[in-house]
Write an enzyme that holds these catalytic residues in place. Structure first.
Site, PDB file in Angstrom:
ATOM      1  N   ARG A   1      -4.600  10.615   2.878  1.00 40.54           N
ATOM      2  CA  ARG A   1      -5.880  10.364   2.211  1.00 40.54           C
ATOM      3  C   ARG A   1      -6.770   9.418   2.989  1.00 40.54           C
ATOM      4  O   ARG A   1      -7.987   9.394   2.792  1.00 40.54           O
ATOM      5  CB  ARG A   1      -5.624   9.872   0.781  1.00 40.54           C
ATOM      6  CG  ARG A   1      -5.086  10.978  -0.131  1.00 40.54           C
ATOM      7  CD  ARG A   1      -4.659  10.447  -1.486  1.00 40.54           C
ATOM      8  NE  ARG A   1      -3.499   9.577  -1.423  1.00 40.54           N
ATOM      9  CZ  ARG A   1      -2.225  10.005  -1.410  1.00 40.54           C
ATOM     10  NH1 ARG A   1      -1.959  11.291  -1.467  1.00 40.54           N
ATOM     11  NH2 ARG A   1      -1.235   9.141  -1.352  1.00 40.54           N
TER      12      ARG A   1
ATOM     13  N   GLU B   1      12.145   2.563   2.236  1.00 38.89           N
ATOM     14  CA  GLU B   1      13.153   2.043   1.313  1.00 38.89           C
ATOM     15  C   GLU B   1      14.545   2.535   1.691  1.00 38.89           C
ATOM     16  O   GLU B   1      15.521   1.795   1.614  1.00 38.89           O
ATOM     17  CB  GLU B   1      12.814   2.475  -0.114  1.00 38.89           C
ATOM     18  CG  GLU B   1      13.720   1.851  -1.167  1.00 38.89           C
ATOM     19  CD  GLU B   1      13.304   2.215  -2.580  1.00 38.89           C
ATOM     20  OE1 GLU B   1      13.994   1.769  -3.508  1.00 38.89           O
ATOM     21  OE2 GLU B   1      12.306   2.947  -2.742  1.00 38.89           O
TER      22      GLU B   1
END
Length: 203
Positions: free
Chosen positions: A88, A125
């Site tokens: 984006r 993560e």
């Protein structure tokens, strides 16, 4: 209408872009845009409240004002390149680069760019990822603004800045439409300047 000038890199030519007078967002406009951005619970995984800027893009006024606010901020800062973070960040970055009359550089995930690339790895993560850009897209000494739609933990934006700096570019600022301050993304960016427009509490 205001006349905005941009210089083509490597050329003495100038081109002219006509655009409306740009202004920073007012508090009223910020509140209005905050309400336009949609929240989607449990995406992309349970427990996450996803801030979806596609509803902002559907609103012509909101998209224009966000773009104008970025342009207003950077038009006097002698920026050489706007770099947009996949995906984006491409939308906002390309629009701002066009208005400023400067090149746009896409920063993409590994394997998405066809030419010879420079890359940097960053931690996720559960594992690592790699972000890349074409060689020669940013040159030593270039003043670069890195744009994305949102800053959360700051990992991707940190990697984008490191990639620009790896080739000798100077990150003048990181700009995002949305910030989730509870996730402390600014901390990962160290002394780099971060500009955001809309903030939401929580994750």
């Amino acid at each position: 209408q205001k006349e905005s000038f941009g210089k083509l890199r490597g050329s003495s030519q100038f081109f002219l872009i006509f655009c409306t007078e740009t202004m920073p967002l007012t508090e009223h406009e910020i509140d209005k845009i905050r309400g336009i951005i949609r929240a989607i619970p449990n995406f992309p995984k349970p427990g996450i409240l996803f801030r979806d800027v596609t509803t902002l893009l559907l609103d012509v006024w909101a998209f224009r004002r966000v773009t104008d606010a970025f342009v207003e901020r950077y038009k006097e800062k002698h920026i050489d390149v706007i770099a947009g973070v996949e995906a984006r960040g491409f939308i906002f970055g390309a629009a701002v680069a066009y208005a400023l009359g400067v090149p746009f550089v896409p920063l993409r995930k590994k394997g998405k760019l066809p030419g010879k690339c420079v890359s940097t790895a960053y931690d996720l993560e559960y594992g690592t990822d790699i972000i890349e850009m074409h060689e020669g897209a940013v040159l030593p000494g270039h003043r670069v603004v890195v744009l994305d739609d949102l800053i959360a933990t700051g990992g991707t934006l940190e990697a984008a800045c490191a990639l620009v700096e790896k080739v000798g570019g100077v990150v003048e600022e990181c700009g995002c439409v949305v910030e989730l301050p509870d996730l402390k993304g600014r901390t990962r960016l160290g002394s780099r300047t971060v500009f955001t427009m809309i903030s939401y509490e929580g994750h």
